[in-house]
Structure formats: structure tokens, C-alpha cells
Design a protein around this motif. Structure first.
Motif, mmCIF file in Angstrom:
data_model
loop_
_atom_site.group_PDB
_atom_site.id
_atom_site.type_symbol
_atom_site.label_atom_id
_atom_site.label_comp_id
_atom_site.label_asym_id
_atom_site.label_seq_id
_atom_site.Cartn_x
_atom_site.Cartn_y
_atom_site.Cartn_z
ATOM 1 N N GLY A 215 0.801 -1.206 0.000
ATOM 2 C CA GLY A 215 0.000 0.000 0.000
ATOM 3 C C GLY A 215 0.846 1.273 0.000
ATOM 4 O O GLY A 215 1.508 1.570 0.997
ATOM 5 N N GLY A 216 0.853 2.005 -1.102
ATOM 6 C CA GLY A 216 1.585 3.259 -1.190
ATOM 7 C C GLY A 216 3.076 3.114 -1.346
ATOM 8 O O GLY A 216 3.788 4.125 -1.343
ATOM 9 N N VAL A 217 3.605 1.926 -1.498
ATOM 10 C CA VAL A 217 5.047 1.695 -1.643
ATOM 11 C C VAL A 217 5.281 1.122 -3.033
ATOM 12 O O VAL A 217 4.642 0.149 -3.445
ATOM 13 C CB VAL A 217 5.583 0.732 -0.564
ATOM 14 N N TYR A 218 6.227 1.718 -3.783
ATOM 15 C CA TYR A 218 6.500 1.312 -5.161
ATOM 16 C C TYR A 218 7.923 0.770 -5.255
ATOM 17 O O TYR A 218 8.814 1.155 -4.482
ATOM 18 C CB TYR A 218 6.339 2.491 -6.124
#
Length: 325
Positions: A215-218
Motif C-alpha cells: 500500500g503506497g510503496v512502489y
């Protein structure tokens, strides 16, 4: 005699007031729209509309069916065009001849657009990436050459419309969306594809679709492809049209100084609005969650009426009741 025949300062008006400086845009608009159409047999520069902008018109590929560039003439009662308008027309024709000679290579071009910095903010500088800067500079130079051919025709068009051309603003882009309306994420992946004769490995690099790791980390190197609704070439062309008009107006203002009874000033429009225009205001992101209905309205307790003072108790003696009544 009720009035004095001797002129006084209160009955005479001396022509000592300062004349208003007329910007070259207003003077040109007055010349093209109000004065030159008074000519009944217009064989001058206005009827031709200047040199055609597109090369196919200049090469004679198309044929004029009617005189569509000639505006309706004005009544004879309005008289002939103002002499100042004829002077402005002569300067326009002179500028047009100089541009023709410059296109033939027999003279220097009268319109220099180097000070307008059309390629401002287009990418890395020469010190950062000289190759990209050189390629971008060549594209801008070709656009300038094409635009300068129609400088006088562009002046006539803007004067007839009575407006100022817009430089178009910055480039506009958006992330490429997928079928579900979300931005598609990509990751450059290198796959080993054999070895060289020296024993060094070969790799094939390709872009593959990816998703966030959590979640929200690439993942490192994740990017999205851009769709340019307005690319850099379009921005450069709009800036070049704006700059060539401003340069032509500034040149005409200098050449017309002292030749007309009008006080003609420099262009009122800024020279490089893409450099000096103010930064648009930034909208701050709201810190409230999307599902937060907002602060609850405060409820005020109703004010209760103050208690009335109790009246004193009257004691009546039955013997004196009749007198009390």
C-alpha cells in the motif's frame, strides 16, 4: 458690451497639453480597420493581405476564387484615408520587402528573435546534456524560420481581430490510464539473453506493467508513461508566433517615430510572458479525510427566563376585611 473683447486666460485654450502616447498595436489597428478600408479602389497592401503564410499558397498551388481578403469599403462621405495611415502602410510594405530579401538570402533578416528565449524551460541546459539541448535548439530554429515568413500577414490578422495572440501557456501532459481508469505503472526489466564471444552476458531491456509492492510503496524504478496533450513543439510554435509579432511591432514603432503626427509608443504587450508571468497560486491539499463530514455545529443551550421575585404575603384581619376591600 457685456463681455470683454480682450482674450484672457479663461477664454483661450493653449495647445500645451501632452498628447497621449499611442501603443503601436492601437495605431496599427486604427490604420488597418478604420482608415485603409476608406479607399474605393484598393490596390495597396491591405487588399493583398500580405504574403501568404503557408508555403503552398506562396507556391501558387491554390487559386483565389474571389477577393475574400478585401473588407467592405466605407462610404465616400468619410473621405480618404488619413495620411498617417498611409505612412504606416508604407512601413508595413517595406518590412514585407525586407523579409522577402532575407528569405532569398540577399539581406539580413530584420526580425531578430534571439532575445525572446523561445526555448526557455524546454529541457536540460547545454552543460547538463549538450546533445538534447542541441537537438531542441535546431527544432526551435526551424520553427522560427517558418514563422518569420508570415510576420506581416500575422500583423494584419491580429490588427483586424483587434486582439493579442496568446502564447499558449506551458506544456500539458497526463499519465496514461488503463482500462479501469487508473494510471498504468511500468518497470524496466532486464532479461539475460546469452553471452557475447568474450563471455560477457547480454541483456534485453523491456518495459513491463507492474503494481505497487504494498500500500503506497512502489518498487525502485517504477514510472508511468505520459500522454502529451500539448507537447514542447506546440509550445515553441505558439511562442514563436507571439515573439515574431512583438518583434515586428517594436521595429515598426522605432521606424515610425517622428514620421507621423501621432505619438506612437512601443508595444504594450510584454515581450516574454512565458518568463516573467507570475506563478499561478497553489491549491493546498486538504488535511481532512475524504469521508469526514466536517466539524459538528455547536449547539447552544436555550436561555431560561430568570425567576420572578415572590411578592410578599398580605395578611388580612377579618375584622377589617370590609375596609381592606
Amino acid at each position: 458690451m457685456t463681455a470683454s473683447a480682450i482674450p484672457s486666460s479663461s477664454t483661450t485654450h493653449l495647445n500645451t497639453h501632452t498628447r497621449r502616447v499611442l501603443p503601436i498595436e492601437e495605431a496599427l489597428r486604427w490604420c488597418i480597420r478604420d482608415e485603409l478600408p476608406k479607399r474605393r479602389h484598393d490596390d495597396g497592401f491591405l487588399s493583398s493581405g500580405g504574403d501568404p503564410v503557408h508555403p503552398m499558397w506562396a507556391g501558387g498551388l491554390f487559386t483565389k476564387v474571389d477577393n475574400w481578403k478585401r473588407e467592405p469599403g466605407m462610404p465616400l462621405a468619410l473621405g480618404d484615408p488619413d495620411p498617417d495611415a498611409l505612412v504606416i502602410e508604407d512601413e508595413l510594405m517595406r518590412l514585407n520587402r525586407e523579409i522577402r530579401l532575407a528569405e532569398d538570402g540577399t539581406a539580413e533578416h530584420p526580425l531578430d528573435l534571439t532575445r525572446y528565449e523561445i526555448s526557455h524551460g524546454f529541457g536540460p541546459s547545454v552543460r547538463v546534456d549538450p546533445i538534447i539541448a542541441k537537438v531542441r535548439g535546431d527544432v526551435v530554429d526551424r520553427i522560427i524560420v517558418l514563422v518569420r515568413r508570415g510576420a506581416v500577414a500575422w500583423l494584419l490578422t491580429c490588427a483586424k481581430r483587434g486582439g493579442r495572440p496568446d502564447h499558449g501557456g506551458p506544456a500539458e501532459c497526463e499519465g496514461v490510464m488503463g482500462t479501469r481508469g487508473q494510471v498504468t505503472l511500468w518497470l524496466t526489466v532486464s532479461t539475460e539473453a546469452g553471452t557475447s564471444p568474450d563471455g560477457e552476458p547480454w541483456f534485453i531491456t523491456s518495459d513491463q506493467k507492474t503494481t505497487p509492492a504494498s500500500g503506497g510503496v512502489y518498487r525502485k524504478g517504477t514510472f508511468c508513461k505520459l500522454h502529451w496533450a500539448r507537447d514542447i513543439d506546440s509550445v515553441a510554435e505558439d511562442r514563436a508566433w507571439y515573439a515574431v509579432r512583438h518583434a515586428a511591432l517594436a521595429l515598426l514603432a522605432v521606424r515610425l517615430k517622428g514620421k507621423t503626427t501621432l505619438v506612437i509608443g512601443p508595444p504594450a504587450a510584454p515581450a516574454t510572458p512565458w518568463i516573467k508571468e507570475p506563478t499561478p497560486p497553489t491549491v493546498l491539499q486538504s488535511l481532512l479525510p475524504a469521508n469526514d463530514p466536517g466539524p459538528v455545529a455547536l449547539r447552544m443551550a436555550p436561555l431560561r427566563p430568570l425567576p420572578r421575585p415572590v411578592s410578599p404575603v398580605r395578611k388580612i384581619d377579618p375584622a377589617t376585611y370590609q375596609l381592606a376591600a
